[in-house]
Scaffold this active site. Structure first.
Site, PDB file in Angstrom:
ATOM      1  N   ARG A  54       0.839  -1.200   0.000  1.00 44.17           N
ATOM      2  CA  ARG A  54       0.000   0.000   0.000  1.00 44.17           C
ATOM      3  C   ARG A  54       0.880   1.257   0.000  1.00 44.17           C
ATOM      4  O   ARG A  54       1.907   1.282   0.684  1.00 44.17           O
ATOM      5  CB  ARG A  54      -0.878  -0.007   1.255  1.00 44.17           C
ATOM      6  CG  ARG A  54      -1.914   1.092   1.304  1.00 44.17           C
ATOM      7  CD  ARG A  54      -2.933   0.754   2.374  1.00 44.17           C
ATOM      8  NE  ARG A  54      -2.310   0.713   3.704  1.00 44.17           N
ATOM      9  CZ  ARG A  54      -2.274   1.744   4.545  1.00 44.17           C
ATOM     10  NH1 ARG A  54      -2.791   2.900   4.194  1.00 44.17           N
ATOM     11  NH2 ARG A  54      -1.717   1.616   5.731  1.00 44.17           N
ATOM     12  N   HIS A 285      25.964   0.391 -21.507  1.00 42.60           N
ATOM     13  CA  HIS A 285      25.459  -0.829 -22.133  1.00 42.60           C
ATOM     14  C   HIS A 285      26.431  -1.988 -21.916  1.00 42.60           C
ATOM     15  O   HIS A 285      27.634  -1.786 -22.021  1.00 42.60           O
ATOM     16  CB  HIS A 285      25.279  -0.566 -23.636  1.00 42.60           C
ATOM     17  CG  HIS A 285      24.705  -1.732 -24.364  1.00 42.60           C
ATOM     18  ND1 HIS A 285      23.385  -2.109 -24.217  1.00 42.60           N
ATOM     19  CD2 HIS A 285      25.278  -2.615 -25.227  1.00 42.60           C
ATOM     20  CE1 HIS A 285      23.175  -3.178 -24.964  1.00 42.60           C
ATOM     21  NE2 HIS A 285      24.290  -3.507 -25.583  1.00 42.60           N
TER      22      HIS A 285
END
Ligand SMILES: Cc1cc2nc3c(=O)[nH]c(=O)nc-3n(C[C@H](O)[C@H](O)[C@H](O)COP(=O)(O)OP(=O)(O)OC[C@H]3O[C@@H](n4cnc5c(N)ncnc54)[C@H](O)[C@@H]3O)c2cc1C
Length: 308
Positions: A54, A285
């Site tokens: 929540r 990368h």
């Protein structure tokens, strides 16, 4: 075996529970669910709300739930433990929706509250706040000017680094001659479940309430390491952007090293980086984090309608 316990006792169990039921849907419940699941226990999480975690972004909640379920954790929402009975060596847990579950241990991780009773606050005239903690201003000063309170007892942002920062700021303000308020905006935080969650700033729903225009960028992908290992797990990333200023006001990650990533994204968000700043940053990368600087396609734009 067969008693109920909280996170205080979780690392001191006399015997490893093969079947454990955990009541609670917050980060502590889920961290322990994944620890026990990783160690081979059969884990059931029972939570009274609609979905776990929540207060977190709805898609983070849905994604994490899916990943936990993929790992074999059973998640039952909209119900609570009604009764726990002992039968020989095992526990029978009756849930409010009438299901009975057999378990070796039951853990309750339903939240903590400040321990502020019987310490004379009323007699001293120290006022409490709306959330049940000691009310303080930005300098952690209570309603009685020479009494200060820091950390969880104030029920602001209940995290270790926040408590430390509040204590430091108090010392600087009161003894160091350097008034130092603590800013609780954009506190990065992580859930050390498997997979991890890292978040900073506003959820999509919070941004839609606070801002006139919100742009959402998101991506779901299989991390390279998981692809190589043939594991069926997916990473989720979302950027919440103020559509008028281009500022990134929220970042939400579910996946490996999400906690590490969000610490650094937290710097950018605190510095008010824009989506254009993210885009101008070259990718590293091959990493998962490169996704955060290569999201070009908006997945949604929310524009708040002017009141009639
Ligand atoms: C299971 C668990 C996991 C957590 N994981 C993380 C995490 O990964 N990262 C993170 O940032 N935060 C985490 N937290 C939250 C973090 O522990 C708290 O935010 C932090 O400890 C707050 O520090 P504090 O000094 O305010 O309170 P505490 O660390 O709770 O210290 C309060 C101290 O006061 C004592 N005390 C209480 N009442 C009285 C009294 N009446 N008289 C005298 N002494 C008293 C207590 O015994 C305790 O020693 C976790 C919390 C739990 C329960």
């Amino acid at each position: 075996m067969g008693t109920s316990f909280s996170s205080n006792e979780a690392f001191h169990l006399p015997q490893f529970p093969k079947r454990i039921l955990i009541q609670g849907g917050g980060y502590i419940a889920l961290e322990f669910a994944t620890i026990f699941n990783g160690l081979g226990a059969e884990v059931t999480v029972v939570y009274r709300g609609d979905n776990i975690l929540r207060g977190f972004d709805d898609e983070v909640r849905a994604h994490l739930r899916m990943e936990l379920e993929k790992r074999g954790i059973r998640i039952l929402t909209k119900q609570v433990v009604a009764r726990v009975e002992k039968f020989g060596h095992e526990l029978r847990v009756a849930l409010s929706e009438h299901e009975d579950i057999a378990a070796d241990q039951v853990m309750f991780a339903t939240g903590r509250k400040p321990n502020i009773e019987h310490i004379g606050l009323e007699a001293a005239g120290v006022a409490l706040g709306k959330t049940g903690g000691i009310a303080v201003n930005e300098f952690s000063q209570t309603s009685v000017p020479n009494i200060y309170a820091v950390g969880d007892v104030t029920n602001r942002v209940n995290l270790t680094p926040v408590a430390i920062r509040e204590g430091h700021a108090f010392a600087d303000s009161v003894f160091g001659g350097k008034p130092t308020p603590v800013n609780h905006a954009d506190v990065p935080t992580a859930v050390f479940s498997e997979p991890e969650v890292g978040v900073v700033g506003m959820t999509e729903a919070e941004a839609c309430r606070a801002l006139a225009k919100v742009d959402i960028y998101k991506s779901t992908f299989r991390p390279l390491k998981a692809t190589l290992a043939g594991r069926d797990t997916r990473t989720f990333m979302k950027l919440v952007v103020d559509g008028h200023t281009d500022r990134v006001v929220g970042c939400h990650i579910v996946g490996p090293e999400a906690g590490e990533m969000i610490q650094l994204i937290g710097v950018a968000v605190k510095m008010k980086a824009t989506k254009a700043d993210f885009d101008a940053t070259m990718a590293v990368h091959p990493t998962a984090a490169e996704e955060l600087v290569t999201m070009r396609e908006k997945s949604a734009t929310h524009v708040r309608q002017a009141a009639e």
